[in-house]
Motif scaffolding. Structure first.
Motif, PDB file in Angstrom:
ATOM      1  N   ILE A  66    -100.301  42.423 -77.480  1.00 57.28           N
ATOM      2  CA  ILE A  66    -100.910  43.089 -76.330  1.00 57.28           C
ATOM      3  C   ILE A  66     -99.855  43.333 -75.254  1.00 57.28           C
ATOM      4  CG2 ILE A  66    -102.526  42.744 -74.411  1.00 57.28           C
ATOM      5  CD1 ILE A  66    -104.354  41.304 -76.404  1.00 57.28           C
ATOM      6  N   TYR A  67     -99.009  42.338 -75.011  1.00 59.03           N
ATOM      7  CA  TYR A  67     -97.941  42.483 -74.015  1.00 59.03           C
ATOM      8  C   TYR A  67     -96.992  43.606 -74.422  1.00 59.03           C
ATOM      9  CZ  TYR A  67     -93.804  41.477 -71.273  1.00 59.03           C
ATOM     10  OH  TYR A  67     -92.717  41.598 -70.452  1.00 59.03           O
ATOM     11  N   GLN A  68     -96.594  43.649 -75.708  1.00 58.15           N
ATOM     12  CA  GLN A  68     -95.688  44.688 -76.175  1.00 58.15           C
ATOM     13  C   GLN A  68     -96.310  46.070 -76.026  1.00 58.15           C
ATOM     14  OE1 GLN A  68     -94.720  43.588 -80.165  1.00 58.15           O
ATOM     15  NE2 GLN A  68     -93.458  41.854 -79.549  1.00 58.15           N
ATOM     16  N   LYS A  69     -97.595  46.186 -76.310  1.00 59.79           N
ATOM     17  CA  LYS A  69     -98.278  47.474 -76.182  1.00 59.79           C
ATOM     18  C   LYS A  69     -98.257  47.932 -74.729  1.00 59.79           C
ATOM     19  CE  LYS A  69    -102.834  49.573 -76.633  1.00 59.79           C
ATOM     20  NZ  LYS A  69    -104.239  49.312 -76.905  1.00 59.79           N
ATOM     21  N   LYS A  70     -98.597  47.038 -73.810  1.00 55.15           N
ATOM     22  CA  LYS A  70     -98.589  47.398 -72.394  1.00 55.15           C
ATOM     23  C   LYS A  70     -97.178  47.781 -71.939  1.00 55.15           C
ATOM     24  CE  LYS A  70    -102.557  44.631 -71.020  1.00 55.15           C
ATOM     25  NZ  LYS A  70    -103.039  43.490 -70.247  1.00 55.15           N
ATOM     26  N   TYR A  71     -96.176  47.047 -72.414  1.00 56.65           N
ATOM     27  CA  TYR A  71     -94.800  47.340 -72.052  1.00 56.65           C
ATOM     28  C   TYR A  71     -94.394  48.727 -72.536  1.00 56.65           C
ATOM     29  CZ  TYR A  71     -89.716  47.258 -72.233  1.00 56.65           C
ATOM     30  OH  TYR A  71     -88.400  47.586 -72.101  1.00 56.65           O
ATOM     31  N   LEU A  72     -94.725  49.048 -73.777  1.00 57.85           N
ATOM     32  CA  LEU A  72     -94.357  50.357 -74.318  1.00 57.85           C
ATOM     33  C   LEU A  72     -95.074  51.490 -73.594  1.00 57.85           C
ATOM     34  CD1 LEU A  72     -94.204  49.590 -78.133  1.00 57.85           C
ATOM     35  CD2 LEU A  72     -92.305  50.044 -76.591  1.00 57.85           C
ATOM     36  N   LEU A  73     -96.335  51.280 -73.245  1.00 63.63           N
ATOM     37  CA  LEU A  73     -97.046  52.313 -72.496  1.00 63.63           C
ATOM     38  C   LEU A  73     -96.415  52.530 -71.128  1.00 63.63           C
ATOM     39  CD1 LEU A  73    -100.751  51.481 -73.399  1.00 63.63           C
ATOM     40  CD2 LEU A  73     -99.441  53.480 -74.094  1.00 63.63           C
ATOM     41  N   LEU A  74     -96.033  51.441 -70.471  1.00 61.95           N
ATOM     42  CA  LEU A  74     -95.353  51.575 -69.186  1.00 61.95           C
ATOM     43  C   LEU A  74     -93.992  52.244 -69.354  1.00 61.95           C
ATOM     44  CD1 LEU A  74     -96.168  48.163 -67.496  1.00 61.95           C
ATOM     45  CD2 LEU A  74     -96.952  50.415 -66.799  1.00 61.95           C
TER      46      LEU A  74
END
Length: 127
Positions: A66-74
């Motif tokens: 979940i953290y990686q997904k949010k990071y990539l979206l940002l």
């Protein structure tokens, strides 16, 4: 007199809710105590610990994804904002080419933009 009855009613309802909450808490404690009594042997306890450890690892992995997904979206959103800010800065500086010329040069098809975004995502993942 009606106000007194309403106040009494409210206080009784409040005490009833508190009693229900305490009752449910006590029931939960009884269930947990009964469960612990059933787990008497150490081998069963070890199995339970191993299963709980697997659960914790899976939950940690899920949170990391979940953290990686949010990071990539940002990160993807940041590239677009950064590019727009850079073009605006160049246009304000009055350098060549102007902002409108850069818009025409950098305007690519939707497929190309998607491809470029996918490449940036793969680079970010590999890093």
């Amino acid at each position: 007199e009606k106000e007194i009855w309403n106040r009494e009613k409210l206080s009784l309802q409040k005490s009833l809710k508190q009693a229900d909450a305490e009752l449910s808490k006590l029931r939960a404690e009884l269930r947990s105590e009964a469960f612990l009594r059933e787990l008497g042997s150490d081998s069963e306890n070890a199995v339970l610990r191993r299963i709980y450890g697997k659960y914790l690892r899976a939950e940690s992995f899920r949170k990391a994804l979940i953290y990686q997904k949010k990071y990539l979206l940002l990160l993807l959103g940041g590239f677009q904002e950064c590019e727009e800010a850079t073009l605006a800065l160049i246009a304000r500086m009055g350098g060549q080419p102007s902002y409108t010329d850069l818009e025409i040069i950098t305007h690519h098809s939707k497929g190309f933009t998607r491809f470029r975004s996918a490449v940036r995502v793969s680079i970010a993942i590999s890093r």
